[in-house]
Scaffold this active site. Structure first.
Site, short mmCIF file in Angstrom:
data_model
loop_
_atom_site.label_atom_id
_atom_site.label_comp_id
_atom_site.label_asym_id
_atom_site.label_seq_id
_atom_site.Cartn_x
_atom_site.Cartn_y
_atom_site.Cartn_z
CG ASP A 25 -2.09 -0.98 1.05
OD1 ASP A 25 -2.37 -1.37 -0.10
OD2 ASP A 25 -2.70 -1.35 2.07
N GLY A 26 1.98 1.23 0.70
CA GLY A 26 2.84 2.42 0.73
C GLY A 26 3.33 2.81 -0.65
CG ASN A 69 -5.27 4.89 3.74
OD1 ASN A 69 -6.06 3.98 3.51
ND2 ASN A 69 -4.65 5.00 4.91
CG ASP A 70 -5.31 7.57 6.87
OD1 ASP A 70 -4.17 7.96 6.54
OD2 ASP A 70 -5.48 6.55 7.55
NE ARG A 127 -7.51 24.55 25.10
CZ ARG A 127 -6.91 25.27 26.04
NH1 ARG A 127 -6.11 24.68 26.92
NH2 ARG A 127 -7.12 26.56 26.12
CB THR A 129 -10.51 -0.87 6.90
OG1 THR A 129 -9.51 -0.63 5.90
CG2 THR A 129 -11.83 -1.14 6.23
CB SER A 188 -7.29 1.96 15.06
OG SER A 188 -6.88 0.93 14.17
#
Length: 284
Positions: free
Chosen positions: A85-86, A155-156, A182, A195, A200
């Site tokens: 994926d990287g 991705n994110d 904050r 996912t 998480s």
């Protein structure tokens, strides 16, 4: 066979990125074994060689992940990634509208959430792409804009303080409500990335091909009043604005690939990108 211009992007195995001293420490500590690193590197080499053989007869340029620059895919018909994926995330930074064929070069050690093929699948998928008989997955992306940058997020993105022990202070605006917060930071994710880190943190995943912007505040600090804008599931044309309130705030895009530092008072705007990433997925 019509010759096509293809860019092959390959990852560099971990054992080739570490010093001898670091490898020895890992092996001695048991955190990672020398044998395991060697075997992973060998699987990567064999997979890349198999992909190269499938590309004979085409105009192929090859780049390793650390050497990739944004213009490497100029006038390219197809981008092939061989890694995990990287590798896909890094290739996503290329300035191109060409489709991707994403190969998991080490299925034994890599999940490959964004890969769609193994090395042995490449000849058939390549032939189907050439013949126009392949199917594509169109992976929705996010667009990130600041005063100086305009990027695509596959991705994110993690919006947080660059010092992991420091509190993140910022203003968040989801298009309906805005407030000063904050916390430990904010996860912003595509549906495909739901996912991962945001899951998480407690966010339920959504179907990967949904053109959604998802966000969740990490460990909100309520001591100065109850916070309201803690998570969201948005569809276009909604978006999210994050404004740094202290020095040291940054966005980490698709893992360690890109870091976008924000000066105090600077705003990052995230929204659905108009151009998904087209990935060769299967044969019709």
């Amino acid at each position: 066979m019509t010759q096509r211009r293809i860019l092959l992007v390959t990852k560099v195995p971990l054992i080739e990125r570490l010093s001898r001293e670091a490898i020895a420490r890992l092996d001695t500590s048991g955190a990672m074994t020398l044998t395991g690193m060697r075997e992973s590197a060998q699987r990567q080499r064999e997979a890349v060689d198999q992909v190269r053989r499938a590309l004979v007869g085409h105009d192929v340029r090859e780049r390793r992940v650390p050497d990739l620059i944004v213009d490497d895919a100029a006038e390219t018909d197809l981008v092939i990634t061989a890694g995990g994926d990287g590798t896909v995330f890094t290739a996503n930074t290329l300035a191109t509208h060409a489709p991707f064929l994403t190969v998991n070069s080490d299925p034994h050690g890599s999940l490959g959430h964004f890969t769609r093929a193994k090395a042995e699948d490449v000849p058939a998928l390549l032939a189907a792409w050439l013949a126009g008989t392949c199917q594509f997955d169109e992976l929705p992306r996010l667009r990130l804009r600041t005063a100086s940058m305009d990027l695509r997020v596959l991705n994110d993105a993690l919006f947080t303080n660059m010092n992991p022990a420091a509190m993140s202070r910022y203003r968040i605006d989801d298009g309906v409500t805005s407030e000063n917060q904050r916390s430990s930071g904010v996860w912003v994710s595509t549906a495909a990335g739901s996912t991962g880190g945001i899951h998480s943190a407690g966010f339920d995943p959504v179907p990967a091909l949904t053109p959604a912007l998802l966000f969740k505040v990490r460990e909100p600090f309520h001591a100065f009043g109850r916070l309201c804008v803690l998570e969201g599931r948005q569809l276009p044309p909604c978006g999210l604005k994050l404004t740094a309130a202290v020095p040291g705030m940054a966005l980490y895009i698709d893992g360690p690939n890109i870091t976008v530092a924000l000066a105090p008072g600077e705003t990052a705007e995230l929204s659905a990108a108009p151009d998904p990433l087209r990935v060769v997925a299967r044969i019709r």
